[in-house]
Write a protein that holds these residues in place. Sequence first.
Motif, PDB file in Angstrom:
ATOM      1  N   ILE A 172      25.831  46.255 157.375  1.00 32.20           N
ATOM      2  CA  ILE A 172      25.968  45.837 158.770  1.00 32.20           C
ATOM      3  C   ILE A 172      24.587  45.842 159.418  1.00 32.20           C
ATOM      4  O   ILE A 172      23.875  46.846 159.370  1.00 32.20           O
ATOM      5  CB  ILE A 172      26.938  46.763 159.531  1.00 32.20           C
ATOM      6  N   ASP A 173      24.223  44.723 160.024  1.00 27.94           N
ATOM      7  CA  ASP A 173      22.931  44.604 160.701  1.00 27.94           C
ATOM      8  C   ASP A 173      22.978  45.394 162.007  1.00 27.94           C
ATOM      9  O   ASP A 173      23.736  45.064 162.918  1.00 27.94           O
ATOM     10  CB  ASP A 173      22.646  43.124 160.980  1.00 27.94           C
ATOM     11  N   TYR A 174      22.171  46.425 162.077  1.00 20.99           N
ATOM     12  CA  TYR A 174      22.154  47.306 163.261  1.00 20.99           C
ATOM     13  C   TYR A 174      21.902  46.518 164.541  1.00 20.99           C
ATOM     14  O   TYR A 174      22.507  46.799 165.582  1.00 20.99           O
ATOM     15  CB  TYR A 174      21.075  48.369 163.068  1.00 20.99           C
ATOM     16  N   TYR A 175      21.051  45.515 164.495  1.00 22.25           N
ATOM     17  CA  TYR A 175      20.662  44.791 165.701  1.00 22.25           C
ATOM     18  C   TYR A 175      21.691  43.741 166.122  1.00 22.25           C
ATOM     19  O   TYR A 175      21.636  43.239 167.240  1.00 22.25           O
ATOM     20  CB  TYR A 175      19.289  44.143 165.508  1.00 22.25           C
ATOM     21  N   ARG A 176      22.619  43.400 165.225  1.00 22.32           N
ATOM     22  CA  ARG A 176      23.695  42.477 165.576  1.00 22.32           C
ATOM     23  C   ARG A 176      24.991  43.214 165.908  1.00 22.32           C
ATOM     24  O   ARG A 176      25.928  42.609 166.418  1.00 22.32           O
ATOM     25  CB  ARG A 176      23.951  41.493 164.436  1.00 22.32           C
ATOM     26  N   ALA A 177      25.035  44.489 165.599  1.00 23.66           N
ATOM     27  CA  ALA A 177      26.257  45.277 165.805  1.00 23.66           C
ATOM     28  C   ALA A 177      26.398  45.700 167.269  1.00 23.66           C
ATOM     29  O   ALA A 177      25.406  45.784 168.007  1.00 23.66           O
ATOM     30  CB  ALA A 177      26.242  46.505 164.911  1.00 23.66           C
ATOM     31  N   CYS A 178      27.621  45.977 167.656  1.00 23.01           N
ATOM     32  CA  CYS A 178      27.883  46.470 169.009  1.00 23.01           C
ATOM     33  C   CYS A 178      27.215  47.839 169.181  1.00 23.01           C
ATOM     34  O   CYS A 178      27.440  48.742 168.363  1.00 23.01           O
ATOM     35  CB  CYS A 178      29.386  46.597 169.233  1.00 23.01           C
TER      36      CYS A 178
END
Length: 228
Positions: free
Chosen positions: A38-44
Amino acid sequence: MGFIAQSICETLWPTRCALCDTPGKLLCPRCARSLEFIDYYRACPRCGSPWGSLQCDRCNPVTERELADVSPCVSCFRYEGGAALLVKTYKDKGEQRLADVLARFLADVVDPAWKEWAQAVSYIPATTKARRRRGFDHMALVAQSFSRMTGLPCTQTLEECKAADQRTLSRQERIANMQGRFQAIKALGLNRVLLLDDVITTGATLSSAQCALDRSRCSTRIATIARA
């Protein structure tokens, strides 16, 4: 286990990748790269949903009526493909050495500020039935390994109350089933805990745990190996 015993065991039963069975490591580099990180910068930033950085489809006011509210939360992988097989191999096939592998992924995804904030790391305890079936508490081992990697003390903060097996239930039934499942251990003496779990699906289990700790005036931040 001593060095000689380890050498003999490795000769007779060489370590193999949990996903592709290639000899060498518990998780070979090729399979590690194939995991759905999971991309940290795209995650909620609130609940950790994989594509929720701008508008989350999991923790907005509409879906919160259907899903348990869990925040703040981060997760390593999407629960599919290799990540799902990795978790299942660890939990249900008894490959306890994977606890260190999974703990390393968690240690990498958790914000360093969270590690500074937390007084201890804890975990969602397995049910009595699951512990008897597997022979170990899978998240306790991961939390202990995480503790060794980060220096945070590991402690059990929750006691289990009666609940049905989640795997047989619908989303709504899971949320209802988890209400009141946990209670905080008395005389906890902690105000800030980093709570670990394997997979977040509806958030019902973690929400119940978070509520139990909130009642004991213990704040939580959550990290999971994967999310469905």
